[in-house]
Scaffold this active site. Structure first.
Site, PDB file in Angstrom:
ATOM      1  N   GLY A 239      51.510  33.747  44.449  1.00 21.63           N
ATOM      2  CA  GLY A 239      50.165  33.213  44.310  1.00 21.63           C
ATOM      3  C   GLY A 239      49.726  32.200  45.330  1.00 21.63           C
ATOM      4  N   GLU A 275      57.997  35.107  43.977  1.00 24.46           N
ATOM      5  CA  GLU A 275      57.426  36.431  44.224  1.00 24.46           C
ATOM      6  C   GLU A 275      56.239  36.348  45.179  1.00 24.46           C
ATOM      7  OE1 GLU A 275      56.299  37.441  40.214  1.00 24.46           O
ATOM      8  OE2 GLU A 275      58.346  37.820  39.574  1.00 24.46           O
ATOM      9  N   ARG A 314      38.668  44.659  49.694  1.00 28.05           N
ATOM     10  CA  ARG A 314      38.615  43.258  49.240  1.00 28.05           C
ATOM     11  C   ARG A 314      37.215  42.641  49.266  1.00 28.05           C
ATOM     12  NH1 ARG A 314      40.806  39.489  51.244  1.00 28.05           N
ATOM     13  NH2 ARG A 314      41.425  38.452  49.333  1.00 28.05           N
ATOM     14  N   CYS A 346      28.582  55.599  51.238  1.00 23.98           N
ATOM     15  CA  CYS A 346      27.258  55.577  50.616  1.00 23.98           C
ATOM     16  C   CYS A 346      27.233  54.657  49.401  1.00 23.98           C
ATOM     17  CB  CYS A 346      26.846  56.986  50.242  1.00 23.98           C
ATOM     18  SG  CYS A 346      26.837  58.038  51.685  1.00 23.98           S
TER      19      CYS A 346
END
Ligand SMILES: *Cc1c(COP(=O)(O)O)cnc(C)c1O
Length: 424
Positions: A239, A275, A314, A346
């Protein structure tokens, strides 16, 4: 800090010219830098020097085999969330005893494969999942090493779609239920309790939510040990955010994050698991695209490029901001002007940037979207029947295509015609 810089007037990845790569592989393509991956992994791992740690690269941030192997060679383990990622991690040479398995919806078949491989730890997120894992492990006559993922109910202060540590999120076991569920786990024949796990979200740019969550975890370790459980491992998730925009407040440096953890974990005598995903791969990748048209709208200029939201979702999904630069270095006196950078799909959401200040650009010119190494290629799709794009890995002056561009034959060839529609 990355290794994408202008040299001789054009953007390079380490010692490889981006225009030369574009000529060889065509655009659009992702380009990853080994030196940047290595630097980021080492900065993170070195910050914890002297502690008993396992750094499990979050494979979901970038699951290319060559990327996983590059990190595995540096000593990284893997944090996986599916059987597909298990397969990739093992194929890339990550030993099973360095693999942890996260995620709210592991199927029994996936549990079976991970038990067979002999992974380090399952991060279990609910009572029904615990029961299923117990059942699968018993059927195989093994014990599953388990940490329960606890939801600490803290606000990570990140985008709602990547916040995972609040009570309303689907992740983890509610704080107040933890002791009871550990009690159940202790009685389950197929379960061996090995630790506690937490992961509060992604792109976190402030130490405070980490501090709040990790302090709660430390208290929980003491409580659970008091209840008679063996808690060896503390998995603190990933994170840690990265700088996407120059000039923004920089996210905490790994050494500051490590300092915080050293303080909280000192005296606990635990094996720490991390992680990290984005922190390692985010700034180690760029998306290179060519401009197809420059179109003057009523009140704005559109730069229509050959990459689209299916290649990098994103911006459309999280309102993410990616720095966009010209591959050809702008002249020192170049006049920048505002333009919208859009793809051919589109959907109005197929917009990489709005009113972005850019140097003069013309059709045929190449641009690079920076910080695209994490949650880029892995989230790509084929909407509008656009084939998956190429991925390239650079190492010094060497480069290789680590995933070739999908062909239209590959893409369309996946479809099957039912017999009643076949020509007679
Ligand atoms: C996504 C995820 C990570 C990695 O997050 P980053 O923000 O990329 O560091 C780590 N652990 C779990 C459980 C995740 O879901």
């Amino acid at each position: 800090m990355d290794h994408f810089n202008y040299k001789d007037g054009v953007l390079h990845a380490e010692d490889v010219s981006i225009p030369a790569l574009a000529t060889s592989v065509g655009t659009p393509f992702y380009c990853y830098s080994t030196a940047t991956l290595t630097r980021h992994y080492n900065v993170f791992a070195d910050a914890f020097a002297g502690l008993d740690t396992l750094v499990c690269f979050s494979v979901k941030s970038n699951s290319n085999l060559a990327v996983i192997k590059t990190l595995g060679n540096l000593g990284a383990g893997a944090d996986i969330v599916s059987e597909g990622e298990l397969r990739r991690a093992l194929l890339a040479g990550i030993p099973a005893e360095r693999i942890v398995y996260s995620g709210v919806g592991k199927s029994r078949a996936e549990m079976h494969s991970a038990l067979e491989a002999g992974i380090h730890q399952f991060n279990v997120e609910s009572e029904p999942e615990l029961a299923a894992l117990d059942e699968v492990a018993c059927s195989m006559n093994v014990k599953a090493p388990v940490a329960l993922r606890i939801n600490p109910d803290v606000d990570a202060g990140t985008h709602a779609k990547i916040s995972t540590g609040k009570a309303e999120n689907k992740f983890g076991i509610p704080w107040d239920e933890a002791r009871r569920v550990y009690g159940l786990a202790a009685k389950a024949r197929g379960i061996e309790i090995v630790g506690v796990d937490v992961h509060i979200g992604s792109q976190i740019t402030d130490l405070f939510p980490f501090e709040a969550a990790f302090k709660r975890v430390a208290e929980m370790v003491v409580t659970l040990r008091g209840d008679g459980h063996t808690i060896r491992n503390v998995d603190l998730g990933g994170g840690l955010g990265i700088p996407y925009a120059r000039g923004n407040e920089p996210p905490p440096a790994p050494h500051e994050y490590a300092e915080l953890i050293r303080k909280i974990a000192s005296g606990l005598d635990v094996h720490l698991i991390f992680e990290p995903g984005r922190m390692i791969t985010g700034n180690a990748g760029i998306l290179v695209s060519s401009l197809i048209y420059c179109k003057q709208g009523t009140d704005r200029q559109f730069l229509i490029c050959d990459a689209a939201m299916n290649d990098l979702i994103r911006p459309a999904l999280y309102d993410a901001w990616h720095e966009i630069i010209a591959v050809k270095e702008p002249a020192p006196n170049a006049e920048f002007s505002a333009a919208d950078v859009v793809g051919p799909v589109c959907e109005s959401g197929d917009t990489f940037a709005s009113a972005r200040s850019l140097p003069p650009l013309a059709a045929g010119d190449q641009i690079a979207m920076l910080s695209a190494g994490a949650y880029g290629a892995v989230q790509s799709g084929t909407y509008n029947s656009r084939p998956l794009i190429a991925e390239v890995l650079v190492d010094g002056d060497k480069w290789a295509t680590v995933r070739p561009r999908q062909t239209l034959e590959d893409l369309i060839g996946l479809d099957r015609m039912p017999d009643w529609l076949e020509e007679g």
